[in-house]
Motif scaffolding. Structure first.
Motif, short mmCIF file in Angstrom:
data_model
loop_
_atom_site.label_atom_id
_atom_site.label_comp_id
_atom_site.label_asym_id
_atom_site.label_seq_id
_atom_site.Cartn_x
_atom_site.Cartn_y
_atom_site.Cartn_z
N TYR A 104 6.10 -17.92 -5.39
CA TYR A 104 6.85 -16.66 -5.56
C TYR A 104 8.34 -16.87 -5.25
CZ TYR A 104 2.11 -14.72 -4.91
OH TYR A 104 0.77 -14.47 -4.98
N TYR A 111 5.50 -18.35 -11.87
CA TYR A 111 4.57 -17.25 -11.59
C TYR A 111 4.60 -16.24 -12.75
CZ TYR A 111 2.27 -13.24 -9.72
OH TYR A 111 1.40 -12.19 -9.58
N GLY A 141 4.74 -4.97 -3.14
CA GLY A 141 4.41 -6.34 -3.56
C GLY A 141 4.50 -6.38 -5.08
N ALA A 142 5.62 -5.83 -5.60
CA ALA A 142 5.73 -5.55 -7.04
C ALA A 142 5.88 -6.79 -7.89
CB ALA A 142 6.92 -4.63 -7.28
N GLY A 143 6.24 -7.92 -7.28
CA GLY A 143 6.46 -9.13 -8.07
C GLY A 143 7.56 -8.88 -9.08
N ARG A 146 4.94 -6.06 -13.02
CA ARG A 146 3.82 -5.81 -13.95
C ARG A 146 3.31 -4.36 -13.85
NH1 ARG A 146 -1.43 -9.64 -13.79
NH2 ARG A 146 -0.91 -9.65 -11.57
N GLU A 163 9.50 -5.70 -2.98
CA GLU A 163 9.03 -7.08 -3.13
C GLU A 163 9.85 -8.00 -2.21
OE1 GLU A 163 6.73 -9.00 -4.72
OE2 GLU A 163 7.85 -10.73 -4.02
N PRO A 164 9.18 -8.91 -1.46
CA PRO A 164 9.96 -9.79 -0.58
C PRO A 164 10.64 -10.97 -1.28
CG PRO A 164 7.58 -10.11 -0.20
CD PRO A 164 7.73 -9.01 -1.23
N LEU A 168 11.58 -13.22 -7.59
CA LEU A 168 10.81 -12.28 -8.43
C LEU A 168 11.60 -10.99 -8.65
CD1 LEU A 168 7.17 -12.88 -7.13
CD2 LEU A 168 8.07 -13.40 -9.40
N ARG A 191 8.73 -5.53 2.68
CA ARG A 191 7.38 -6.05 2.91
C ARG A 191 6.45 -4.90 3.25
NH1 ARG A 191 8.17 -11.49 3.89
NH2 ARG A 191 5.99 -11.67 4.51
N PHE A 192 5.14 -5.16 3.14
CA PHE A 192 4.16 -4.13 3.44
C PHE A 192 4.36 -3.52 4.83
CE2 PHE A 192 1.40 -6.60 0.40
CZ PHE A 192 1.31 -5.61 -0.55
N CYS A 208 -0.55 -3.82 -6.77
CA CYS A 208 -1.38 -4.48 -7.78
C CYS A 208 -1.51 -5.96 -7.46
CB CYS A 208 -0.72 -4.29 -9.15
SG CYS A 208 -1.56 -5.16 -10.47
N SER A 209 -2.72 -6.38 -7.16
CA SER A 209 -2.98 -7.80 -6.93
C SER A 209 -2.12 -8.35 -5.80
CB SER A 209 -2.70 -8.57 -8.24
OG SER A 209 -2.95 -9.93 -8.08
N GLU A 216 -0.91 -10.43 6.83
CA GLU A 216 0.24 -11.00 6.12
C GLU A 216 0.40 -10.41 4.72
OE1 GLU A 216 -2.25 -12.91 7.58
OE2 GLU A 216 -2.31 -14.87 6.57
C1 LIG Z 1 -0.22 -11.96 -6.84
S1 LIG Z 1 1.43 -11.38 -6.68
C2 LIG Z 1 1.33 -9.81 -7.53
C3 LIG Z 1 2.68 -9.33 -7.98
C4 LIG Z 1 2.64 -8.05 -8.82
N1 LIG Z 1 2.18 -6.92 -8.09
C5 LIG Z 1 1.81 -8.27 -10.05
O1 LIG Z 1 0.84 -7.54 -10.26
O2 LIG Z 1 2.16 -9.18 -10.83
C6 LIG Z 1 1.53 -10.92 -4.97
C7 LIG Z 1 2.89 -10.37 -4.62
O3 LIG Z 1 2.86 -9.89 -3.28
C8 LIG Z 1 4.08 -10.25 -2.66
N2 LIG Z 1 3.88 -10.29 -1.20
C9 LIG Z 1 3.42 -11.30 -0.45
N3 LIG Z 1 3.43 -10.95 0.86
C10 LIG Z 1 3.89 -9.70 0.90
C11 LIG Z 1 4.15 -8.78 1.97
N4 LIG Z 1 3.91 -9.09 3.23
N5 LIG Z 1 4.65 -7.57 1.67
C12 LIG Z 1 4.89 -7.22 0.37
N6 LIG Z 1 4.68 -8.05 -0.67
C13 LIG Z 1 4.18 -9.26 -0.42
C14 LIG Z 1 4.41 -11.60 -3.24
O4 LIG Z 1 5.77 -11.95 -3.07
C15 LIG Z 1 3.99 -11.40 -4.68
O5 LIG Z 1 5.02 -10.89 -5.47
#
Ligand SMILES: C[S@@+](CC[C@H](N)C(=O)[O-])C[C@H]1O[C@@H](n2cnc3c(N)ncnc32)[C@H](O)[C@@H]1O
Length: 325
Positions: A104, A111, A141-143, A146, A163-164, A168, A191-192, A208-209, A216
């Protein structure tokens, strides 16, 4: 679901291209959180062992983010004489544990390449449309957006895409620049466990995902934050939850919805070359992925061959009208 976890085991999980120096990509806040909580298997001992003989700059960054107690242990383990094989094993475990975080942060475009053809079942957003229409949404965690873009497509007024990973967020910003409705998505670092939003400011908080039961990737602190920012009567929606989190989600009051499939869902890659590149990098542990693509000579693959449940399910929770916390 596809929340990308990397259990450090003695099997080749990925064609892992990352090096210890790549840890420099994380900002101090992220390093600090990872080290304080031992996230992604990042223990002080394994980190110190992995850093034997490594560059000083990384060592200094790590030291800067340790508590005094962690620092003592770190220095003790850093200077412990170790065979090269132990150091190499510690490095591999650490880099496999951080594989998705490094993806990421360090190679967000890969990714994006992996997930651009990984479409969420449209029935999910059709079901959610009454909750999205004209409303303010959080995509945590929008990435690269999507789910945020789907929310807009299904009538959301405004989406905060939190999104962290700076990489992304940058890809998301670039996509927004090419759209006339780009101002309806607001990318924000966060972050969450510390959402950059006011209490009760959101109608629907979704993820989402990305959200899991582990702290974490959300867990109790993440759920508390989503409850804090969502107005009473609003909803929390977790799209494509991990199967192993369903009991946890049920115990926290979530309802589970799985949409029926008329036919198997596939990932569609942008080209054959891209499909093979993604298969090698992300599915090295599953040789049948590359084999399937080569045999059919097509840039698409069903989720069953990837060993993943398809993105056709979600959990939702209505936030109590009474005070929440
Ligand atoms: C599998 S990706 C999914 C991204 C997007 N939601 C999608 O559907 O494509 C997981 C995402 O969660 C983010 N993430 C990881 N740790 C996180 C945290 N503690 N708080 C918020 N987002 C986080 C990652 O940076 C990554 O963008």
């Amino acid at each position: 679901m596809m929340v990308r976890n990397a259990p450090a085991q003695n099997i080749t999980l990925f064609d892992n291209p990352f090096q210890m120096d790549d840890l420099m990509i994380f900002d101090d806040n992220t390093l600090h959180i990872m080290l304080a909580r031992g996230e992604f298997g990042l223990t002080i001992t394994s980190l110190a062992h992995s850093l034997h003989g490594m560059n000083k700059a990384l060592q200094t960054r790590i030291e800067h983010n340790l508590s005094p107690q962690q620092h003592r242990l770190f220095l003790q383990e850093l200077h412990r004489p170790l065979p090269r094989s132990v150091i190499a094993c510690a490095q591999r475990q650490l880099l496999d544990g951080l594989f998705w975080e490094l993806t990421y942060w360090k190679t967000p475009e890969l990714y994006e390449e992996l997930t651009e053809g990984e479409h969420i079942h449209p029935g999910i957003f059709e079901n959610l449309q009454p909750d999205l229409q004209g409303n303010t949404i959080l995509d945590a965690g929008a990435g690269s957006g999507r789910a945020s873009f789907e929310c807009i497509r299904y009538g959301a007024k405004l989406v905060y895409a939190v999104e962290p990973s700076p990489g992304l967020l940058h890809i998301l910003e670039q996509k927004l620049g090419h759209r006339t409705d780009g101002q309806r998505i607001i990318p924000q670092p966060g972050r969450f466990n510390a959402l950059p939003l006011a209490d009760d400011s959101i109608d629907v908080a979704l993820s989402c995902s990305a959200f899991t039961a582990t702290p974490e990737q959300g867990g109790e602190p993440g759920l508390a934050e989503m409850l804090r920012v969502t107005r009473p009567g609003g909803k929390i929606v977790l799209i494509w939850p991990r199967r192993e989190d369903l009991a946890w989600l049920r115990s926290h009051g979530f309802c589970y919805v799985s949409l029926p499939l008329q036919q198997e869902m596939h990932i569609h890659f942008r080209s054959l070359k891209s499909a093979l590149r993604c298969a090698r990098r992300f599915y090295a542990h599953n040789k049948s992925v590359a084999q399937y693509i080569l045999n059919r000579h097509k840039p698409e693959i069903p989720f069953s061959v990837l060993g993943l449940n398809p993105p056709n399910d979600y959990c939702w929770l209505e936030v109590a009208k009474a005070r929440k916390y």
